[in-house]
Scaffold this motif. Structure first.
Motif, mmCIF file in Angstrom:
data_model
loop_
_atom_site.group_PDB
_atom_site.id
_atom_site.type_symbol
_atom_site.label_atom_id
_atom_site.label_comp_id
_atom_site.label_asym_id
_atom_site.label_seq_id
_atom_site.Cartn_x
_atom_site.Cartn_y
_atom_site.Cartn_z
ATOM 1 N N ASN A 150 -56.924 -91.158 6.214
ATOM 2 C CA ASN A 150 -58.179 -91.266 5.960
ATOM 3 C C ASN A 150 -58.757 -90.460 5.154
ATOM 4 O OD1 ASN A 150 -58.106 -94.324 6.563
ATOM 5 N ND2 ASN A 150 -58.210 -93.640 8.244
ATOM 6 N N ASN A 151 -58.420 -89.102 5.819
ATOM 7 C CA ASN A 151 -58.824 -87.548 5.143
ATOM 8 C C ASN A 151 -58.297 -86.892 3.901
ATOM 9 O OD1 ASN A 151 -61.288 -87.107 7.255
ATOM 10 N ND2 ASN A 151 -59.945 -88.439 8.284
ATOM 11 N N VAL A 152 -57.154 -87.805 3.071
ATOM 12 C CA VAL A 152 -56.468 -86.981 2.673
ATOM 13 C C VAL A 152 -56.872 -88.253 1.566
ATOM 14 C CG1 VAL A 152 -55.200 -85.774 3.519
ATOM 15 C CG2 VAL A 152 -54.518 -88.277 2.573
ATOM 16 N N LYS B 135 -60.757 -81.088 5.735
ATOM 17 C CA LYS B 135 -61.487 -82.388 6.659
ATOM 18 C C LYS B 135 -60.251 -82.756 7.853
ATOM 19 C CE LYS B 135 -61.108 -85.741 3.908
ATOM 20 N NZ LYS B 135 -62.176 -86.935 2.007
ATOM 21 N N VAL B 136 -59.431 -83.154 7.576
ATOM 22 C CA VAL B 136 -58.156 -83.194 7.680
ATOM 23 C C VAL B 136 -58.857 -82.416 9.297
ATOM 24 C CG1 VAL B 136 -55.853 -83.495 8.325
ATOM 25 C CG2 VAL B 136 -56.473 -84.426 6.348
ATOM 26 N N LEU B 137 -58.278 -80.851 9.656
ATOM 27 C CA LEU B 137 -58.708 -80.642 10.566
ATOM 28 C C LEU B 137 -59.587 -81.252 11.541
ATOM 29 C CD1 LEU B 137 -57.460 -77.504 8.957
ATOM 30 C CD2 LEU B 137 -56.030 -78.374 10.604
ATOM 31 N N ALA B 138 -61.015 -81.031 10.493
ATOM 32 C CA ALA B 138 -61.839 -81.052 11.527
ATOM 33 C C ALA B 138 -61.654 -82.633 12.187
ATOM 34 C CB ALA B 138 -63.121 -81.408 10.129
ATOM 35 N N GLU C 66 -62.255 -83.641 16.182
ATOM 36 C CA GLU C 66 -63.178 -84.132 16.800
ATOM 37 C C GLU C 66 -62.122 -86.126 17.328
ATOM 38 O OE1 GLU C 66 -65.141 -85.764 13.100
ATOM 39 O OE2 GLU C 66 -66.446 -83.807 12.098
ATOM 40 N N SER C 67 -61.399 -86.087 16.720
ATOM 41 C CA SER C 67 -60.615 -86.729 17.676
ATOM 42 C C SER C 67 -60.083 -86.748 18.827
ATOM 43 C CB SER C 67 -59.920 -87.869 16.979
ATOM 44 O OG SER C 67 -60.725 -88.383 15.885
ATOM 45 N N THR D 140 -52.002 -77.484 14.659
ATOM 46 C CA THR D 140 -51.446 -75.825 14.109
ATOM 47 C C THR D 140 -51.725 -75.826 12.816
ATOM 48 O OG1 THR D 140 -51.041 -75.335 16.658
ATOM 49 C CG2 THR D 140 -50.371 -74.180 14.032
ATOM 50 N N ARG D 141 -52.624 -75.179 11.592
ATOM 51 C CA ARG D 141 -52.210 -75.153 10.008
ATOM 52 C C ARG D 141 -51.838 -73.928 9.994
ATOM 53 N NH1 ARG D 141 -57.434 -74.049 6.831
ATOM 54 N NH2 ARG D 141 -56.167 -73.779 4.103
#
Length: 107
Positions: A62-64, A15-18, A22-23, A28-29
């Motif tokens: 906001n995504n965790v 969710k965080v990567l997406a 998008e922004s 890199t993961r």
């Protein structure tokens, strides 16, 4: 230039990567290991201009999700010990560290 290292629970990392993508932020993961998040976690690395750091950190925050997980304590050789009793522990969705970058080049 700043470099952000964020350690994110694997439950939230996609969710965080997406959201970062998008922004318009590149990331890199890296799969990592540690003691605190039993179900796994990943390190997300994002390099960008200082003016974007607050936006990037907001996207991550906001995504965790904070969660309460059941932990089963530590092993013990003591008979009748309460050390193996389950305990509810609050697990944060991630942490972030921001460091200065002296030089940045894209190849």
């Amino acid at each position: 230039m700043k470099l952000i290292f964020a350690i994110i629970s694997n439950k939230d990392v996609e969710k965080v990567l997406a959201a970062l993508s998008e922004s318009g932020f590149r990331s890199t993961r890296i799969s990592t290991m540690g003691q605190f998040l039993e179900n796994g976690h990943s390190c997300i690395i994002v390099g960008d201009e200082e003016k974007h750091v607050d936006s990037i950190l907001s996207i991550i925050e906001n995504n965790v999700t904070k969660r309460v997980v059941r932990s089963y304590g530590v092993s013990s050789t003591l008979a009748g010990s309460l050390l193996k009793q389950p305990v509810d522990v609050e697990e944060n969705g991630g942490i972030a560290v921001v460091i200065d970058v002296e030089q940045y080049k894209r190849f």
